[in-house]
Scaffold this motif. Sequence first.
Motif, mmCIF file in Angstrom:
data_model
loop_
_atom_site.group_PDB
_atom_site.id
_atom_site.type_symbol
_atom_site.label_atom_id
_atom_site.label_comp_id
_atom_site.label_asym_id
_atom_site.label_seq_id
_atom_site.Cartn_x
_atom_site.Cartn_y
_atom_site.Cartn_z
ATOM 1 N N VAL A 178 0.539 -0.163 -5.794
ATOM 2 C CA VAL A 178 -0.409 -0.550 -4.742
ATOM 3 C C VAL A 178 -1.617 0.385 -4.750
ATOM 4 O O VAL A 178 -2.764 -0.048 -4.618
ATOM 5 N N ALA A 179 -1.352 1.689 -4.918
ATOM 6 C CA ALA A 179 -2.438 2.676 -4.923
ATOM 7 C C ALA A 179 -3.415 2.426 -6.067
ATOM 8 O O ALA A 179 -4.611 2.722 -5.957
ATOM 9 N N ARG A 180 -2.926 1.882 -7.169
ATOM 10 C CA ARG A 180 -3.798 1.617 -8.330
ATOM 11 C C ARG A 180 -4.623 0.347 -8.164
ATOM 12 O O ARG A 180 -5.711 0.233 -8.724
ATOM 13 N N LEU B 22 3.104 -2.803 3.243
ATOM 14 C CA LEU B 22 2.507 -2.078 2.121
ATOM 15 C C LEU B 22 3.037 -2.619 0.796
ATOM 16 O O LEU B 22 2.268 -2.890 -0.136
ATOM 17 N N LEU B 23 4.366 -2.794 0.715
ATOM 18 C CA LEU B 23 4.968 -3.287 -0.526
ATOM 19 C C LEU B 23 4.567 -4.725 -0.826
ATOM 20 O O LEU B 23 4.538 -5.131 -1.993
ATOM 21 N N LEU C 174 -4.154 8.604 1.362
ATOM 22 C CA LEU C 174 -3.975 8.996 -0.041
ATOM 23 C C LEU C 174 -4.092 7.789 -0.962
ATOM 24 O O LEU C 174 -4.659 7.871 -2.056
ATOM 25 N N ILE C 175 -3.544 6.650 -0.519
ATOM 26 C CA ILE C 175 -3.632 5.430 -1.331
ATOM 27 C C ILE C 175 -5.080 4.977 -1.445
ATOM 28 O O ILE C 175 -5.553 4.616 -2.538
ATOM 29 N N ILE C 176 -5.786 4.979 -0.323
ATOM 30 C CA ILE C 176 -7.199 4.568 -0.336
ATOM 31 C C ILE C 176 -8.010 5.479 -1.248
ATOM 32 O O ILE C 176 -8.912 5.026 -1.971
ATOM 33 N N ALA C 177 -7.670 6.796 -1.270
ATOM 34 C CA ALA C 177 -8.365 7.756 -2.133
ATOM 35 C C ALA C 177 -7.902 7.680 -3.581
ATOM 36 O O ALA C 177 -8.448 8.372 -4.438
ATOM 37 N N VAL D 254 0.317 10.532 -3.482
ATOM 38 C CA VAL D 254 1.096 9.378 -3.037
ATOM 39 C C VAL D 254 2.552 9.513 -3.477
ATOM 40 O O VAL D 254 3.485 9.310 -2.687
ATOM 41 N N GLY D 255 2.751 9.865 -4.737
ATOM 42 C CA GLY D 255 4.106 9.991 -5.268
ATOM 43 C C GLY D 255 4.906 11.058 -4.543
ATOM 44 O O GLY D 255 6.071 10.843 -4.184
ATOM 45 N N ARG D 256 4.284 12.220 -4.309
ATOM 46 C CA ARG D 256 4.989 13.318 -3.639
ATOM 47 C C ARG D 256 5.328 12.958 -2.193
ATOM 48 O O ARG D 256 6.454 13.173 -1.735
#
Length: 224
Positions: free
Chosen positions: A114-116, A156-157, A203-206, A212-214
């Motif tokens: 999703v972040a990508r 989100l998912l 973090l996802i938007i950035a 995000v992973g951590r």
Amino acid sequence: MIPRHPVRPEPPGILNLPAVAERRSLREQVTHALRAALVVGELRPGAVYSAPVLAAEFGVSATPVREAMLDLAKEGLVETVRNKGFRVVAVTEQDLDDFTELRALIEVPATLQVARSASRADLEPLRPLARETVAAARAGDLTGCAEADRRFHLALLSLTGNRHLVQTVGELRKRSRLFGLAALVESGRLLASAEEHERLLNLIIARDLDGVGRLMSGHIRHLR
């Protein structure tokens, strides 16, 4: 074979069940409320609850409660006890560890996906859900916090476009029981945990994939 437990009917007036609203059928509302109470441990594993007692808690007739419990029995969350009511099915420590591991294996890479790919316009509608989690945490509302947390993460998912993934995670969340929420309340960390939702969104938007992973890995595991 499910091990037998002593029958322990619960007296009325001791549960912290969420309020029943009017926008869905009574059966749906009660099923939803009971599932939330199961997830956070308000309904105790091994204990037997009768439909009339729970109905008195909700202020409704026993029929929608009995129907709701039958729905939960189909999900494997409770089992019927003849002439007594419904027993909450216990989960083992190994079960909880396994569910947590499965959630991490699925949700962390899915959130990174999703972040990508998701746009800010896709993500901003999730911010009210993140803030709803914080509001429930401030109020000490465990079931409300768990429900807002569920809605946030499944929304989100859903941005992966994979409805089967969302359904699988939803089932894992039902079965894993968020017993860790009570521990977070006792340690004073429930609010900090709830505030992680908006941090995760930022973090996802950035597109900070490492962050995000951590954050996502820790968010899942500290509940366990």
